[in-house]
Scaffold this motif. Structure first.
Motif, PDB file in Angstrom:
ATOM      1  N   PRO A 118     -93.635 -23.653  46.244  1.00 27.79           N
ATOM      2  CA  PRO A 118     -92.297 -24.215  46.488  1.00 27.79           C
ATOM      3  C   PRO A 118     -92.390 -25.635  47.037  1.00 27.79           C
ATOM      4  N   ALA A 119     -91.432 -26.458  46.652  1.00 27.05           N
ATOM      5  CA  ALA A 119     -91.413 -27.850  47.102  1.00 27.05           C
ATOM      6  C   ALA A 119     -89.981 -28.275  47.377  1.00 27.05           C
ATOM      7  N   GLU A 120     -89.840 -29.401  48.026  1.00 26.17           N
ATOM      8  CA  GLU A 120     -88.529 -29.978  48.308  1.00 26.17           C
ATOM      9  C   GLU A 120     -88.613 -31.483  48.146  1.00 26.17           C
ATOM     10  N   VAL A 121     -87.473 -32.102  47.900  1.00 26.34           N
ATOM     11  CA  VAL A 121     -87.428 -33.546  47.728  1.00 26.34           C
ATOM     12  C   VAL A 121     -86.147 -34.068  48.378  1.00 26.34           C
ATOM     13  N   VAL A 122     -86.254 -35.189  49.045  1.00 27.01           N
ATOM     14  CA  VAL A 122     -85.058 -35.846  49.568  1.00 27.01           C
ATOM     15  C   VAL A 122     -84.239 -36.346  48.385  1.00 27.01           C
ATOM     16  N   HIS A 123     -82.943 -36.275  48.491  1.00 27.87           N
ATOM     17  CA  HIS A 123     -82.008 -36.682  47.445  1.00 27.87           C
ATOM     18  C   HIS A 123     -82.485 -37.964  46.760  1.00 27.87           C
ATOM     19  N   PRO A 124     -82.771 -37.914  45.443  1.00 31.83           N
ATOM     20  CA  PRO A 124     -83.259 -39.120  44.749  1.00 31.83           C
ATOM     21  C   PRO A 124     -82.201 -40.209  44.701  1.00 31.83           C
ATOM     22  N   VAL A 156     -85.709 -28.265  38.090  1.00 28.80           N
ATOM     23  CA  VAL A 156     -87.049 -27.778  38.414  1.00 28.80           C
ATOM     24  C   VAL A 156     -86.938 -26.526  39.273  1.00 28.80           C
ATOM     25  N   ASP A 157     -87.447 -25.419  38.783  1.00 28.78           N
ATOM     26  CA  ASP A 157     -87.420 -24.170  39.536  1.00 28.78           C
ATOM     27  C   ASP A 157     -88.222 -24.309  40.828  1.00 28.78           C
ATOM     28  N   GLY A 158     -87.626 -23.839  41.905  1.00 30.60           N
ATOM     29  CA  GLY A 158     -88.329 -23.845  43.185  1.00 30.60           C
ATOM     30  C   GLY A 158     -88.316 -25.164  43.917  1.00 30.60           C
ATOM     31  N   LEU A 159     -87.584 -26.159  43.386  1.00 26.04           N
ATOM     32  CA  LEU A 159     -87.509 -27.469  44.050  1.00 26.04           C
ATOM     33  C   LEU A 159     -86.165 -27.595  44.756  1.00 26.04           C
ATOM     34  N   ALA A 160     -86.188 -27.668  46.076  1.00 28.41           N
ATOM     35  CA  ALA A 160     -84.964 -27.828  46.864  1.00 28.41           C
ATOM     36  C   ALA A 160     -84.663 -29.315  47.046  1.00 28.41           C
TER      37      ALA A 160
END
Length: 487
Positions: free
Chosen positions: A87-93, A105-109
């Motif tokens: 699982p991964a996360e990303v700050v709002h692009p 992307v599955d599993g990307l918050a």
């Protein structure tokens, strides 16, 4: 600690190439994914120095984080995230395209945005009350009041124009290292393999780390901020920097957080080390325009409904697209275009009154011009260029951003700059071989768009003085012939 909290802490934080400062991480134990994708540079030619800066910043961040970071070189972001297998996360692009991708992307918050002071929901609540009339000055007053910015440092009444100083200390130089050398080797190899860049390579000029950016900011506040207001609206053939901070790429790469920079400028004003006019101008650019442009990008529908409103249908000519300043005889345009070619940067007055103004006068397609700015400038981003180029300089959004087109003749450029004295063209001449391309271009722009601009009171005198049909036909014929040639 609950299992859900443990699961969230275990997520990888994917840092995009414009999220490289410490404020994009929550703690010193967070695992970080960084991704290099050569495919992004193969899609459209970007400035060589911009490509170098992005890769250098990514690799420097990976080196800073050490074992916490995983730097992946992959054909696509999806491949890198799939291969991660966790699982991964990303700050709002910062772009609609990147946000749309992240949501597939599955599993990307996706976390809320960072690197801006005003919350998107707060902006939307304010904008909804404006009935479509959104102006930066109104937003700036609202935001300053809401966040208690510059409340005790009143803005000076009016502005006294003074000659910009010539003895402003230059910013501290950037010292390249082994990471930069490796980046340069990779870019040389990519070029040999067919990836095309624009502009010239050169030693790195712009910060690639938070520490470098902080050093530049501190130097600006200590040595250049005091003269900053005197550089407003000025062109100079002797000094392309004047007293500008040249920190836009550092903010847009996420190396600097704007709020601490705003507060530091406030402290300089209170301490008397910088005049109020300079402090207000710096804060207005960072907390007014920058925040406003970011919010507008997300608030409005992505399409600009008036994109062809000002008869803008010509493609960008090849000489302009490839930054061929040597083909240009008009001194102001040659000087600014050469600066972009050699450094990937120009200050805002040069961008608006020389580059964008020239494209507006010739009816170049606004979207193509915005794309050119994105690719050719080290600080070019979707959310900035959509509003400043398409909406503001090209007046293609039906006055959402500004109330008049940014069209200026050679006389205006002569008043604000010092290029005209040694130029082969005459700034006041409209017709003939010596006619300034900006003066003839301005008049042709008015003739082509007379009906569309008839309601603008600030252009009323210009329109009223240009009604002779014979002169109109001569000007239009001259500028049609000149349209795609380097001036």
């Amino acid at each position: 600690m609950r299992k859900g909290q443990q699961r969230e802490m275990a997520r990888w934080r994917w840092l995009l190439a414009d999220q490289l400062g410490p404020h994009f991480l929550d703690d010193d134990a967070q695992r970080v994914l960084l991704v290099e994708s050569r495919t992004l540079f193969a899609a459209r030619p970007v400035h060589r120095q911009k490509a170098h800066l992005i890769l250098s910043a990514l690799r420097h961040r990976a080196a800073e984080l050490g074992d916490r970071a995983r730097l992946v070189r992959a054909d696509t972001f999806r491949t890198a995230l799939t291969d991660l297998g966790e699982p991964a996360e990303v700050v709002h692009p910062s772009s609609r395209a990147a946000l749309a991708f992240a949501r597939t992307v599955d599993g990307l918050a996706v976390l809320p945005p960072r690197g801006f002071v005003t919350d998107r929901a707060d902006f939307a609540a304010w904008a909804d009350t404006r009935r479509g009339r959104l102006r930066m000055a109104d937003f700036y007053r609202y935001a300053r009041d809401r966040h208690d910015v510059l409340r005790d440092l009143p803005a000076p009444a009016g502005r006294s124009r003074r000659r910009p100083p010539t003895d402003v200390p230059p910013p501290p130089p950037i010292v390249e290292d082994d990471i930069d050398a490796a980046v340069r080797r990779d870019l040389d190899r990519w070029q040999a393999e067919g990836i095309r860049f624009v502009g010239r390579d050169a030693p790195r000029r712009y910060p690639a780390t938070h520490a470098e950016a902080q050093a530049r900011l501190a130097h600006f506040l200590d040595h250049r901020l005091s003269a900053y207001a005197d550089s407003e609206g000025v062109l100079s053939d002797a000094d392309g920097l004047l007293a500008h901070s040249v920190l836009s790429s550092s903010f847009n790469l996420g190396l600097l957080d704007p709020e601490p920079a705003i507060r530091a400028a406030e402290r300089a004003g209170r301490a008397g080390t910088a005049p109020a006019a300079a402090v207000h101008r710096f804060v207005r650019g960072l907390f007014g325009w920058r925040e406003f442009l970011w919010q507008l990008y997300w608030y409005f529908d992505p399409r600009f409904r008036g994109a062809d409103w000002l008869a803008a249908t010509r493609p960008l000519p090849e000489w302009f697209d490839r930054l061929d300043a040597d083909a240009v005889e008009a001194r102001c345009l040659a000087d600014v275009l050469a600066g972009v070619r050699d450094t990937g940067w120009a200050h805002q007055t040069a961008r608006l009154t020389v580059l964008a103004n020239y494209g507006l006068q010739r009816g170049w397609r606004a979207a193509e011009l915005a794309d050119w700015f994105r690719r050719s400038f080290v600080d070019g981003t979707d959310w900035v260029m959509n509003a400043t180029v398409i909406g503001m300089s090209q007046y293609a959004d039906l006055a959402r951003i500004d109330t008049r087109p940014w069209a200026f003749d050679g006389g205006h450029l002569d008043r604000i700059g010092d290029h005209c004295g040694g130029c082969r063209y005459e700034p006041k001449q409209v017709l003939g071989d010596d006619a300034c391309p900006y003066t003839g271009g301005f008049e042709a722009f008015l003739h082509r768009n007379r009906e569309r601009l008839a309601g603008d009171p600030r252009l009323a005198a210009d329109l009223a003085a240009r009604t002779d049909p014979q002169r109109r036909d001569a000007v239009l014929a001259q500028e049609e012939k000149r349209a795609d040639e380097a001036p």
